[in-house]
Motif scaffolding. Structure first.
Motif, PDB file in Angstrom:
ATOM      1  N   SER A  62       0.865  -1.174   0.000  1.00  0.00           N
ATOM      2  CA  SER A  62       0.000   0.000   0.000  1.00  0.00           C
ATOM      3  C   SER A  62       0.901   1.224   0.000  1.00  0.00           C
ATOM      4  O   SER A  62       1.983   1.212   0.597  1.00  0.00           O
ATOM      5  N   PHE A  63       0.460   2.261  -0.685  1.00  0.00           N
ATOM      6  CA  PHE A  63       1.136   3.551  -0.687  1.00  0.00           C
ATOM      7  C   PHE A  63       0.062   4.629  -0.651  1.00  0.00           C
ATOM      8  O   PHE A  63      -1.040   4.407  -1.161  1.00  0.00           O
ATOM      9  N   PRO A  64       0.360   5.789  -0.078  1.00  0.00           N
ATOM     10  CA  PRO A  64      -0.638   6.855  -0.085  1.00  0.00           C
ATOM     11  C   PRO A  64      -0.923   7.319  -1.517  1.00  0.00           C
ATOM     12  O   PRO A  64       0.000   7.627  -2.267  1.00  0.00           O
ATOM     13  N   ASN A  65      -2.163   7.322  -1.896  1.00  0.00           N
ATOM     14  CA  ASN A  65      -2.622   7.840  -3.191  1.00  0.00           C
ATOM     15  C   ASN A  65      -1.862   7.293  -4.399  1.00  0.00           C
ATOM     16  O   ASN A  65      -1.342   8.072  -5.207  1.00  0.00           O
ATOM     17  N   PRO A  66      -1.797   5.973  -4.568  1.00  0.00           N
ATOM     18  CA  PRO A  66      -1.112   5.452  -5.759  1.00  0.00           C
ATOM     19  C   PRO A  66      -1.915   5.793  -7.014  1.00  0.00           C
ATOM     20  O   PRO A  66      -3.146   5.760  -6.992  1.00  0.00           O
ATOM     21  N   PRO A  67      -1.238   6.156  -8.094  1.00  0.00           N
ATOM     22  CA  PRO A  67      -1.981   6.459  -9.325  1.00  0.00           C
ATOM     23  C   PRO A  67      -2.580   5.188  -9.908  1.00  0.00           C
ATOM     24  O   PRO A  67      -1.991   4.113  -9.798  1.00  0.00           O
ATOM     25  N   PRO A  68      -3.762   5.286 -10.506  1.00  0.00           N
ATOM     26  CA  PRO A  68      -4.340   4.099 -11.136  1.00  0.00           C
ATOM     27  C   PRO A  68      -3.522   3.681 -12.347  1.00  0.00           C
ATOM     28  O   PRO A  68      -2.870   4.505 -12.987  1.00  0.00           O
ATOM     29  N   ARG A  69      -3.537   2.395 -12.640  1.00  0.00           N
ATOM     30  CA  ARG A  69      -2.840   1.869 -13.798  1.00  0.00           C
ATOM     31  C   ARG A  69      -3.870   1.226 -14.717  1.00  0.00           C
ATOM     32  O   ARG A  69      -4.683   0.426 -14.277  1.00  0.00           O
ATOM     33  N   PRO A  70      -3.838   1.586 -15.998  1.00  0.00           N
ATOM     34  CA  PRO A  70      -4.770   0.907 -16.901  1.00  0.00           C
ATOM     35  C   PRO A  70      -4.448  -0.588 -16.934  1.00  0.00           C
ATOM     36  O   PRO A  70      -3.291  -0.973 -16.974  1.00  0.00           O
ATOM     37  N   SER A  71      -5.458  -1.413 -16.869  1.00  0.00           N
ATOM     38  CA  SER A  71      -5.206  -2.857 -16.881  1.00  0.00           C
ATOM     39  C   SER A  71      -6.081  -3.557 -17.906  1.00  0.00           C
ATOM     40  O   SER A  71      -6.620  -4.606 -17.659  1.00  0.00           O
ATOM     41  N   LYS A  72      -6.221  -2.939 -19.036  1.00  0.00           N
ATOM     42  CA  LYS A  72      -6.968  -3.584 -20.113  1.00  0.00           C
ATOM     43  C   LYS A  72      -6.224  -4.850 -20.516  1.00  0.00           C
ATOM     44  O   LYS A  72      -5.002  -4.907 -20.461  1.00  0.00           O
ATOM     45  N   PRO A  73      -6.932  -5.880 -20.931  1.00  0.00           N
ATOM     46  CA  PRO A  73      -6.270  -7.155 -21.219  1.00  0.00           C
ATOM     47  C   PRO A  73      -5.106  -7.064 -22.203  1.00  0.00           C
ATOM     48  O   PRO A  73      -4.149  -7.810 -22.079  1.00  0.00           O
ATOM     49  N   GLU A  74      -5.154  -6.153 -23.131  1.00  0.00           N
ATOM     50  CA  GLU A  74      -4.090  -6.113 -24.129  1.00  0.00           C
ATOM     51  C   GLU A  74      -3.157  -4.918 -23.962  1.00  0.00           C
ATOM     52  O   GLU A  74      -2.428  -4.557 -24.875  1.00  0.00           O
ATOM     53  N   ALA A  75      -3.149  -4.267 -22.785  1.00  0.00           N
ATOM     54  CA  ALA A  75      -2.234  -3.163 -22.534  1.00  0.00           C
ATOM     55  C   ALA A  75      -0.832  -3.708 -22.291  1.00  0.00           C
ATOM     56  O   ALA A  75      -0.664  -4.853 -21.885  1.00  0.00           O
ATOM     57  N   GLN A  76       0.182  -2.871 -22.532  1.00  0.00           N
ATOM     58  CA  GLN A  76       1.552  -3.291 -22.253  1.00  0.00           C
ATOM     59  C   GLN A  76       1.725  -3.517 -20.768  1.00  0.00           C
ATOM     60  O   GLN A  76       1.041  -2.915 -19.954  1.00  0.00           O
ATOM     61  N   GLY A  77       2.644  -4.374 -20.399  1.00  0.00           N
ATOM     62  CA  GLY A  77       2.911  -4.660 -18.995  1.00  0.00           C
ATOM     63  C   GLY A  77       2.343  -6.007 -18.607  1.00  0.00           C
ATOM     64  O   GLY A  77       2.020  -6.841 -19.456  1.00  0.00           O
ATOM     65  N   LEU A  78       2.217  -6.225 -17.307  1.00  0.00           N
ATOM     66  CA  LEU A  78       1.697  -7.486 -16.807  1.00  0.00           C
ATOM     67  C   LEU A  78       0.282  -7.690 -17.323  1.00  0.00           C
ATOM     68  O   LEU A  78      -0.586  -6.865 -17.109  1.00  0.00           O
ATOM     69  N   ARG A  79       0.058  -8.778 -18.025  1.00  0.00           N
ATOM     70  CA  ARG A  79      -1.253  -9.045 -18.604  1.00  0.00           C
ATOM     71  C   ARG A  79      -2.224  -9.574 -17.557  1.00  0.00           C
ATOM     72  O   ARG A  79      -3.354  -9.125 -17.458  1.00  0.00           O
ATOM     73  N   HIS A  80      -1.809 -10.565 -16.781  1.00  0.00           N
ATOM     74  CA  HIS A  80      -2.623 -11.108 -15.704  1.00  0.00           C
ATOM     75  C   HIS A  80      -1.773 -12.014 -14.828  1.00  0.00           C
ATOM     76  O   HIS A  80      -0.673 -12.383 -15.207  1.00  0.00           O
ATOM     77  N   LEU A  81      -2.317 -12.365 -13.675  1.00  0.00           N
ATOM     78  CA  LEU A  81      -1.695 -13.305 -12.749  1.00  0.00           C
ATOM     79  C   LEU A  81      -2.597 -14.524 -12.718  1.00  0.00           C
ATOM     80  O   LEU A  81      -3.798 -14.410 -12.470  1.00  0.00           O
ATOM     81  N   ALA A  82      -2.044 -15.704 -13.003  1.00  0.00           N
ATOM     82  CA  ALA A  82      -2.841 -16.930 -13.089  1.00  0.00           C
ATOM     83  C   ALA A  82      -2.537 -17.848 -11.911  1.00  0.00           C
ATOM     84  O   ALA A  82      -1.373 -18.067 -11.565  1.00  0.00           O
ATOM     85  N   PHE A  83      -3.600 -18.413 -11.332  1.00  0.00           N
ATOM     86  CA  PHE A  83      -3.494 -19.375 -10.246  1.00  0.00           C
ATOM     87  C   PHE A  83      -3.978 -20.726 -10.736  1.00  0.00           C
ATOM     88  O   PHE A  83      -4.999 -20.815 -11.420  1.00  0.00           O
TER      89      PHE A  83
END
Length: 131
Positions: A62-83
């Motif tokens: 947790s951090f104070p006021n973290p900025p939101p991150r777009p997490s659309k399925p095809e956005a660059q970056g981590l796509r998803h976490l699978a269990f």
């Protein structure tokens, strides 16, 4: 010189917007076990280390006021976490009963295994995948 080999993923780190809500989601709803919970006063930040059954870890920050991150399925970056789960349909029924919206179950065209997606309290994409 020989290339050293990677052994496994040690942890995945997630920054949440509401620490108590996310802690409940990952520990009570998903059943991850707390390894350590520490408050870092100088950063006004919680760090929660959670154990997955196979020895991997999830770090929740947790951090104070973290900025939101777009997490659309095809956005660059981590796509998803699978269990991995034994029975996707059973887990979907559990999540649905707990008020979590879950996508319809799909079949992996390459492995024939069941899988589906849902989101954590901050909208991060999570997947459950049949063992």
């Amino acid at each position: 010189m020989l290339r050293p080999t990677l052994k496994a993923i040690h942890h995945v780190a997630i920054i949440c917007s509401d620490y108590p809500r996310s802690k409940r989601f990952y520990t009570e709803l998903l059943g991850l076990v707390v390894i350590a919970e520490n408050y870092r006063h100088e950063r006004d930040s919680w760090k929660l280390d959670l154990a997955l059954p196979n020895g991997n870890q999830l770090e929740l920050f947790s951090f104070p006021n973290p900025p939101p991150r777009p997490s659309k399925p095809e956005a660059q970056g981590l796509r998803h976490l699978a269990f991995l789960v034994e029975d996707v349909a059973e887990f979907v029924a559990y999540l649905t009963n707990e008020g979590v919206t879950v996508e319809p179950i799909r079949i992996d065209e390459f492995t024939g295994k069941d899988f589906t997606f849902f989101q954590d309290p901050d909208g991060l994409p999570l997947e459950i995948y049949q063992c």
